[in-house]
Structures are given as C-alpha cells and as structure tokens.
Design a protein around this motif. Sequence first.
Motif, PDB file in Angstrom:
ATOM      1  N   ARG A 107       0.821  -1.214   0.000  1.00  0.00           N
ATOM      2  CA  ARG A 107       0.000   0.000   0.000  1.00  0.00           C
ATOM      3  C   ARG A 107       0.853   1.261   0.000  1.00  0.00           C
ATOM      4  N   LYS A 108       1.915   1.276   0.796  1.00  0.00           N
ATOM      5  CA  LYS A 108       2.747   2.476   0.898  1.00  0.00           C
ATOM      6  C   LYS A 108       3.764   2.592  -0.233  1.00  0.00           C
ATOM      7  N   LYS A 109       4.019   1.500  -0.943  1.00  0.00           N
ATOM      8  CA  LYS A 109       4.912   1.491  -2.100  1.00  0.00           C
ATOM      9  C   LYS A 109       6.348   1.886  -1.757  1.00  0.00           C
ATOM     10  N   ASN A 110       6.778   1.572  -0.562  1.00  0.00           N
ATOM     11  CA  ASN A 110       8.166   1.813  -0.196  1.00  0.00           C
ATOM     12  C   ASN A 110       8.601   0.784   0.847  1.00  0.00           C
ATOM     13  N   THR A 111       9.864   0.830   1.227  1.00  0.00           N
ATOM     14  CA  THR A 111      10.399  -0.109   2.213  1.00  0.00           C
ATOM     15  C   THR A 111      10.473   0.550   3.588  1.00  0.00           C
ATOM     16  N   ALA A 112      10.683  -0.262   4.598  1.00  0.00           N
ATOM     17  CA  ALA A 112      10.801   0.269   5.960  1.00  0.00           C
ATOM     18  C   ALA A 112      12.008   1.187   6.083  1.00  0.00           C
ATOM     19  N   ALA A 113      13.108   0.842   5.428  1.00  0.00           N
ATOM     20  CA  ALA A 113      14.302   1.690   5.478  1.00  0.00           C
ATOM     21  C   ALA A 113      14.054   3.044   4.819  1.00  0.00           C
ATOM     22  N   MET A 114      13.247   3.062   3.772  1.00  0.00           N
ATOM     23  CA  MET A 114      12.904   4.336   3.129  1.00  0.00           C
ATOM     24  C   MET A 114      12.047   5.181   4.052  1.00  0.00           C
ATOM     25  N   ARG A 115      11.091   4.557   4.731  1.00  0.00           N
ATOM     26  CA  ARG A 115      10.224   5.324   5.640  1.00  0.00           C
ATOM     27  C   ARG A 115      11.006   5.853   6.835  1.00  0.00           C
ATOM     28  N   ALA A 116      12.092   5.165   7.197  1.00  0.00           N
ATOM     29  CA  ALA A 116      12.919   5.610   8.316  1.00  0.00           C
ATOM     30  C   ALA A 116      13.983   6.619   7.888  1.00  0.00           C
ATOM     31  N   GLY A 117      14.051   6.909   6.590  1.00  0.00           N
ATOM     32  CA  GLY A 117      15.015   7.889   6.097  1.00  0.00           C
ATOM     33  C   GLY A 117      16.426   7.360   5.940  1.00  0.00           C
ATOM     34  N   LEU A 118      16.600   6.026   5.870  1.00  0.00           N
ATOM     35  CA  LEU A 118      17.933   5.446   5.747  1.00  0.00           C
ATOM     36  C   LEU A 118      18.369   5.274   4.300  1.00  0.00           C
ATOM     37  N   THR A 119      17.440   5.295   3.369  1.00  0.00           N
ATOM     38  CA  THR A 119      17.744   5.160   1.954  1.00  0.00           C
ATOM     39  C   THR A 119      16.651   5.861   1.154  1.00  0.00           C
ATOM     40  N   THR A 120      16.948   6.134  -0.098  1.00  0.00           N
ATOM     41  CA  THR A 120      15.987   6.845  -0.943  1.00  0.00           C
ATOM     42  C   THR A 120      15.311   5.933  -1.958  1.00  0.00           C
ATOM     43  N   ALA A 121      15.765   4.681  -2.050  1.00  0.00           N
ATOM     44  CA  ALA A 121      15.198   3.753  -3.028  1.00  0.00           C
ATOM     45  C   ALA A 121      15.249   2.340  -2.470  1.00  0.00           C
ATOM     46  N   PRO A 122      14.359   1.470  -2.920  1.00  0.00           N
ATOM     47  CA  PRO A 122      14.400   0.071  -2.462  1.00  0.00           C
ATOM     48  C   PRO A 122      15.694  -0.603  -2.901  1.00  0.00           C
ATOM     49  N   TRP A 123      16.210  -1.479  -2.059  1.00  0.00           N
ATOM     50  CA  TRP A 123      17.359  -2.287  -2.422  1.00  0.00           C
ATOM     51  C   TRP A 123      16.886  -3.497  -3.215  1.00  0.00           C
ATOM     52  N   ASN A 124      17.845  -4.174  -3.857  1.00  0.00           N
ATOM     53  CA  ASN A 124      17.581  -5.486  -4.447  1.00  0.00           C
ATOM     54  C   ASN A 124      18.643  -6.455  -3.945  1.00  0.00           C
ATOM     55  N   TRP A 125      18.549  -7.696  -4.357  1.00  0.00           N
ATOM     56  CA  TRP A 125      19.475  -8.703  -3.827  1.00  0.00           C
ATOM     57  C   TRP A 125      20.918  -8.418  -4.216  1.00  0.00           C
ATOM     58  N   ASP A 126      21.140  -7.816  -5.394  1.00  0.00           N
ATOM     59  CA  ASP A 126      22.508  -7.497  -5.794  1.00  0.00           C
ATOM     60  C   ASP A 126      23.154  -6.496  -4.836  1.00  0.00           C
ATOM     61  N   ASP A 127      22.365  -5.570  -4.296  1.00  0.00           N
ATOM     62  CA  ASP A 127      22.908  -4.610  -3.333  1.00  0.00           C
ATOM     63  C   ASP A 127      23.438  -5.327  -2.092  1.00  0.00           C
ATOM     64  N   LEU A 128      22.756  -6.378  -1.671  1.00  0.00           N
ATOM     65  CA  LEU A 128      23.223  -7.149  -0.526  1.00  0.00           C
ATOM     66  C   LEU A 128      24.384  -8.056  -0.917  1.00  0.00           C
ATOM     67  N   ILE A 129      24.257  -8.730  -2.058  1.00  0.00           N
ATOM     68  CA  ILE A 129      25.279  -9.679  -2.494  1.00  0.00           C
ATOM     69  C   ILE A 129      26.634  -9.010  -2.682  1.00  0.00           C
ATOM     70  N   THR A 130      26.638  -7.780  -3.194  1.00  0.00           N
ATOM     71  CA  THR A 130      27.889  -7.069  -3.476  1.00  0.00           C
ATOM     72  C   THR A 130      28.255  -6.049  -2.396  1.00  0.00           C
ATOM     73  N   TYR A 131      27.560  -6.053  -1.280  1.00  0.00           N
ATOM     74  CA  TYR A 131      27.841  -5.082  -0.218  1.00  0.00           C
ATOM     75  C   TYR A 131      29.275  -5.281   0.282  1.00  0.00           C
ATOM     76  N   PRO A 132      30.093  -4.224   0.295  1.00  0.00           N
ATOM     77  CA  PRO A 132      31.506  -4.394   0.694  1.00  0.00           C
ATOM     78  C   PRO A 132      31.643  -4.674   2.183  1.00  0.00           C
ATOM     79  N   THR A 133      32.486  -5.619   2.496  1.00  0.00           N
ATOM     80  CA  THR A 133      32.694  -5.990   3.906  1.00  0.00           C
ATOM     81  C   THR A 133      34.124  -5.724   4.374  1.00  0.00           C
ATOM     82  N   LEU A 134      35.009  -5.304   3.464  1.00  0.00           N
ATOM     83  CA  LEU A 134      36.403  -5.104   3.823  1.00  0.00           C
ATOM     84  C   LEU A 134      36.743  -3.653   4.097  1.00  0.00           C
ATOM     85  N   LEU A 135      36.005  -2.720   3.480  1.00  0.00           N
ATOM     86  CA  LEU A 135      36.325  -1.298   3.636  1.00  0.00           C
ATOM     87  C   LEU A 135      35.257  -0.596   4.441  1.00  0.00           C
TER      88      LEU A 135
END
Length: 275
Positions: free
Chosen positions: A247-275
């Motif tokens: 109904r709201k057409k957004n994600t919880a992180a967007m409503r909390a102001g943590l991001t401006t667009a929905p993530w997808n699985w590639d964003d998680l899969i390629t999330y950097p963990t070393l830097l």
Amino acid sequence: MECTLCGHHKTYKHGKTSKGSQRYYCPACKQSFTETFDTLYYRRQIKPDQIRMVLQAHSEGSSFRGISRITNLAYNTVVSIIREASVKGQMVHNEQVQQVEVEEIASDEFWSFVKKQKNCLQNELIVGDCWVGMTQAQGSGLILANRVGKHTDEFITQLVANTEGKTGCQQWNTDGWGGYERVLTGVVEHSIGKEQTQQLERTNGILRQQTGRWHRRQNKFAKVWEHTEATIRLVVTYFNWIWIHSRKKNTAAMRAGLTTAPWNWDDLITYPTLL
C-alpha cells in the motif's frame, strides 16, 4: 576499477583466471583480485540468477531442502549461500541502522522451536523452545534489533542493549510479560498493553507466515539452531531494505530515512565488507 582491498582508485587488468574471469592488480597494495571478490559470487560456479533465487525463495518461506530441489543445487551449497548472505545482512544492519530517529519503540517476541518440543534437558540450550525477539520503530516499521534465544531476562537484556545502540528513544511499548518490567528501569518510559504493539504484532505475523520454519503444525520446523539465527538475519534484511509495502509502495528503510530507493538482492550480495 577501484581496489576492493585498499580502496585505491586505479587498478590494472592482470590476466584471467582458469575459469576466464578478469583479474585486476592494485599498484598501491600490490594485490590482485577478481571483479567478484568480496561478493557472494566469488568462487561460486553457479549462475548469479540462482544465488538470487535461493535468497528470494528462502525469504519467502521455502526450506533449505526445498530450495535445493527447485534449483538443482546441492543442499550444502544452499546453506552456504544463505549463511553468507545473512552475515552480510547483519553487517548492513550494524552499519546502516544507526542513530535512527524514533518517537516510540515496540518490543515483542514470538515462539518457535528447534529439533524437538518435548523431553528437553536443562543443559540442551540449542534445542527445544526458541524465541525470536524484535524491536520496531513505531511509524516507519523499521526493525531495529532482533535476538534468538530462550525466554529469559538475559534474552530481553540483550535485545534492549542492541536496540539502545540504534536509537536514543526512551519510550518503550511492550506486552505484559514481566521480563520487560525487570529490565526496563531508570529513565525509560515504559507502556504496557497489546494496543501499543499492534504494528509489531502484525510484523511478527507477516514474518511467521512468510518464513517456512516458523509455520505452526508442519514439518519444516528448524533442525539446527544456527540455521534459525541465519534465517532471522536474512529475513530482517529483506523486510527492512527489499520488501516493498503493497500500500505504501516503499520499504521500511525508506520510511525511516535510511535510503531513498528500495534495495535489491545485488545490493546485498555485493555489499563491501572489507572497507
């Protein structure tokens, strides 16, 4: 291409691997690496679509063995992908969910079990009753923290401590379980009542119905405690960052102001963990 090891802005092509993947060389740290280094694609001889399918299927309720049959991947491969993705999901949560502006916090738990329900000995801490506790930001619906454990005061203490590291809010809404009254003391404003936790109760219902191992009266219950911990980390990441409210057409992180667009699985899969 930027170096994934030291962050140096310029790298050079450095031949290819035996599988045909392009290698790169960094003149700053003098290390070589491939494009998929520090991602879930690294050293996996399976298609990227299959990895995304595994994560989506598990987040939507399929069991490990069910995913193995659907994707024709080995059971241990499925487990490895989900475990590594859950670790990345926890890193995303630890780094991105910080200093969240929240007016009220709701906290609640739901029951599950691992391996067996009855005849559990006192020293069997990783079988039997398994409670999943979560805290949620009222309004945005962002899950602030979660814990998996036995229903004890120590369990609630850990949940409260994790939540306090995410926000400075001092208004807590909980149900009538006495553990909260014993743990939430001092300057915290504590309101008790089911009417204060309706949004989180709804979220718990969504996660329970969406995740196969938490369905009631079925054979997909959890067999390994660590798998439940991996599942909750992955599902919380999916709920906060990827799942779009119908109904709201957004994600919880967007409503909390943590991001401006929905993530997808590639964003998680390629999330950097070393830097």
